[in-house]
Scaffold this motif. Structure first.
Motif, short mmCIF file in Angstrom:
data_model
loop_
_atom_site.label_atom_id
_atom_site.label_comp_id
_atom_site.label_asym_id
_atom_site.label_seq_id
_atom_site.Cartn_x
_atom_site.Cartn_y
_atom_site.Cartn_z
N TYR A 97 48.10 37.39 42.87
CA TYR A 97 47.77 38.29 41.99
C TYR A 97 48.97 39.07 41.28
CZ TYR A 97 45.79 42.68 40.02
OH TYR A 97 45.52 43.84 39.13
N ASP A 147 45.91 32.28 45.75
CA ASP A 147 44.99 31.96 44.92
C ASP A 147 45.61 32.25 43.57
OD1 ASP A 147 45.33 34.51 45.05
OD2 ASP A 147 43.10 35.31 44.70
N CYS A 149 44.96 34.29 40.05
CA CYS A 149 44.06 35.44 39.75
C CYS A 149 43.60 35.00 38.14
CB CYS A 149 44.46 36.72 39.63
SG CYS A 149 43.74 38.00 39.54
N ILE A 189 39.88 33.64 49.72
CA ILE A 189 39.46 34.56 48.54
C ILE A 189 38.62 33.61 47.45
CG2 ILE A 189 40.48 35.78 46.68
CD1 ILE A 189 43.13 35.81 48.40
N GLN A 191 36.98 33.41 43.90
CA GLN A 191 37.29 33.43 42.40
C GLN A 191 36.21 33.36 41.75
OE1 GLN A 191 39.68 35.54 41.10
NE2 GLN A 191 41.20 35.57 42.70
N GLY A 217 38.19 38.24 45.01
CA GLY A 217 39.47 38.37 44.28
C GLY A 217 38.94 38.26 42.80
N GLY A 218 39.90 38.71 42.01
CA GLY A 218 39.91 38.66 40.66
C GLY A 218 38.93 39.64 39.99
N LEU A 219 38.76 40.62 40.67
CA LEU A 219 37.75 41.85 40.12
C LEU A 219 38.81 43.08 39.74
CD1 LEU A 219 34.39 41.33 41.84
CD2 LEU A 219 35.36 40.52 39.75
N SER A 220 38.10 43.72 39.03
CA SER A 220 38.65 45.37 38.74
C SER A 220 40.09 44.78 38.16
CB SER A 220 39.29 46.01 39.98
OG SER A 220 39.88 47.18 39.62
N VAL A 221 39.83 43.93 37.10
CA VAL A 221 40.96 43.54 36.35
C VAL A 221 40.82 43.69 34.78
CG1 VAL A 221 41.66 41.58 37.72
CG2 VAL A 221 39.83 40.99 35.97
N MET A 248 39.15 43.12 46.87
CA MET A 248 40.68 43.24 46.66
C MET A 248 40.69 44.33 45.39
SD MET A 248 42.06 39.57 47.42
CE MET A 248 43.79 40.11 48.17
N GLY A 249 41.50 45.29 45.75
CA GLY A 249 41.92 46.06 44.50
C GLY A 249 41.12 47.23 44.37
C1 LIG Z 1 43.44 46.95 40.43
N1 LIG Z 1 42.61 45.48 40.33
C2 LIG Z 1 42.83 44.46 41.35
N2 LIG Z 1 42.29 43.45 41.36
C3 LIG Z 1 42.85 42.64 42.25
C4 LIG Z 1 42.67 41.26 42.48
C5 LIG Z 1 43.42 40.93 43.69
C6 LIG Z 1 43.14 39.38 44.03
O1 LIG Z 1 42.47 38.64 43.54
N3 LIG Z 1 44.12 38.64 44.82
N4 LIG Z 1 43.88 37.74 45.30
C7 LIG Z 1 44.50 41.37 44.40
C8 LIG Z 1 44.53 42.80 43.92
C9 LIG Z 1 43.87 43.42 42.57
N5 LIG Z 1 43.75 44.66 42.16
#
Ligand SMILES: CNc1nc2cc(C(=O)NN)ccc2[nH]1
Length: 374
Positions: A97, A147, A149, A189, A191, A217-221, A248-249
């Motif tokens: 990421y 992974d 992102c 993870i 995706q 993963g891959g959310l909150s993007v 994640m995140g």
């Molecule tokens: C703040 N949003 C946010 N989305 C994230 C997604 C990943 C992820 O998919 N890592 N493999 C990591 C940190 C993240 N922080």
């Protein structure tokens, strides 16, 4: 694989559950929020303060520590726990990421992610094998596979291509972990971008590897909240209930509550610590910003219901003064409060689930959330 996760209590009305996650450095009650310690420090606090607030696991970033000071230096100094004087559990993400969000000129190749360091422009190729080697040098307790992102927005074909590449990298990550990492845990993870069928497909593929736990993963993007929830549900529907789920995140208290309701066990987010340094504080009735002049002469604590060190000793007027004056103490006092808020929020969630009152807890949260700022 020996069971490292035990479900304690399930909520009869929702997917929420409490549990225990066992690492070699201790037991972690779930649902759990992991404070972010990106560069081997939870910014502005000592490890004793972080532990005193109730944290039992923190997150560190492979990408940052690889670039500076380097995983070999940290390994020579006894690993990350010794280096940063944090004896409890550490989860390290793989760098996928951060390469995507921080590095310059990132090129995703079959072999790995080729990028230029955001520090000095030096070129590196981060492969699944190297990511595991870095995490071994850090000696973390939970290691994440490498992974890609997927950007948002992204075409279906590109999301499918990156998802399938991620699956090949995760297989390589697991093989590398099996070779010499067995003292730790390894999480896969999922995706799939923002496509429901790809989310289900990715979760099915990842669930069929032999990981200790599964991250979404891959959310909150940058996607809308409802889309995040939709993709979360698609992913969770294909993941085994008996293994821990890590989103994640994420995220805001509301995001966490909605995800816990759907069966997520682990969270990490920079919000409490980053907002603290920006003067934004979490309270039981919403957020307040110290920049606002309305707090200039306000002798009340940040949150009258909060029992943290900051709320027991300092007024909004004092904290606002420090913030406007750029006094460094305010970063510490705000971080203590925000982390206390998040960790207490998680304890409240666990307690409500254990007592069969999670729905009530959630309802109470939404009622309070709309209260006018006091
Ligand atoms: C703040 N949003 C946010 N989305 C994230 C997604 C990943 C992820 O998919 N890592 N493999 C990591 C940190 C993240 N922080």
């Amino acid at each position: 694989m020996a069971s490292i996760f035990q479900i304690e209590k399930k909520c009869p009305q929702t997917g929420a559950r409490t549990g225990f996650l066992f690492t070699r450095r201790g037991v972690i009650e779930t649902p759990v929020f992991m404070p972010v310690g990106t560069q081997a420090s939870v910014k502005t606090l000592t490890p004793e303060e972080v532990s005193g607030l109730g944290a039992r696991i923190i997150l560190a970033n492979t990408y940052h520590l690889f670039l500076r000071p380097g995983h070999e230096l940290i390994a020579r100094h006894g690993g990350l726990h010794r280096f940063m004087n944090w004896p409890r559990s550490i989860l390290t993400d793989s760098g996928g990421y951060q390469v995507f969000s921080l590095a310059k000129l990132c090129k995703i190749e079959e072999e790995g992610a080729r990028f230029q360091s955001h520090l000095d422009g030096q070129e590196y190729l981060l492969t699944p094998e190297l990511s595991m080697e870095i995490q071994a040098g850090l000696d973390s307790d939970i290691r994440m596979v490498l992974d890609t992102c997927i950007p948002y927005p992204c075409s279906y074909d590109e999301a499918k291509r990156l998802t399938e590449l991620t699956h090949r990298w995760e297989k390589r990550s697991l093989l590398a972990w099996q070779k010499n990492h067995r003292e730790s845990l390894v999480f896969g993870i999922t995706q799939g971008g923002m496509f429901e069928d790809l989310r289900r497909y990715s979760a099915r593929v990842i669930a069929n590897f032999d990981f200790h736990g599964h991250a979404i993963g891959g959310l909150s993007v940058g996607e809308p909240h409802d889309l995040m929830i939709e993709m979360l549900e698609a992913s969770l529907s294909e993941l085994p209930e008996e293994k821990p789920r890590y989103l994640m995140g994420v995220g805001t208290p509301q995001d966490i509550l909605e995800a816990v309701s759907r069966g997520v066990d682990m969270f990490d987010c920079v919000l409490p610590t980053r907002n603290a340094r920006r003067g934004t504080l979490f309270t039981s009735f919403g957020k307040i910003s110290l920049k606002q002049s309305r707090y200039k002469d306000d002798e009340r604590p940040i949150d009258p219901e909060c029992q943290c060190y900051t709320c027991r000793n300092y007024s909004r007027a004092y904290l606002r003064h420090l913030f406007m004056a750029g006094e460094l103490l305010v970063y510490r006092l705000n971080t203590i409060h925000n982390l206390h808020f998040y960790l207490c929020f998680m304890e409240g969630i666990r307690d409500a689930i254990r007592k069969g009152r999670f729905e009530e807890f959630k309802k109470h949260y939404y009622e309070r959330k709309e209260e006018s700022e006091c």
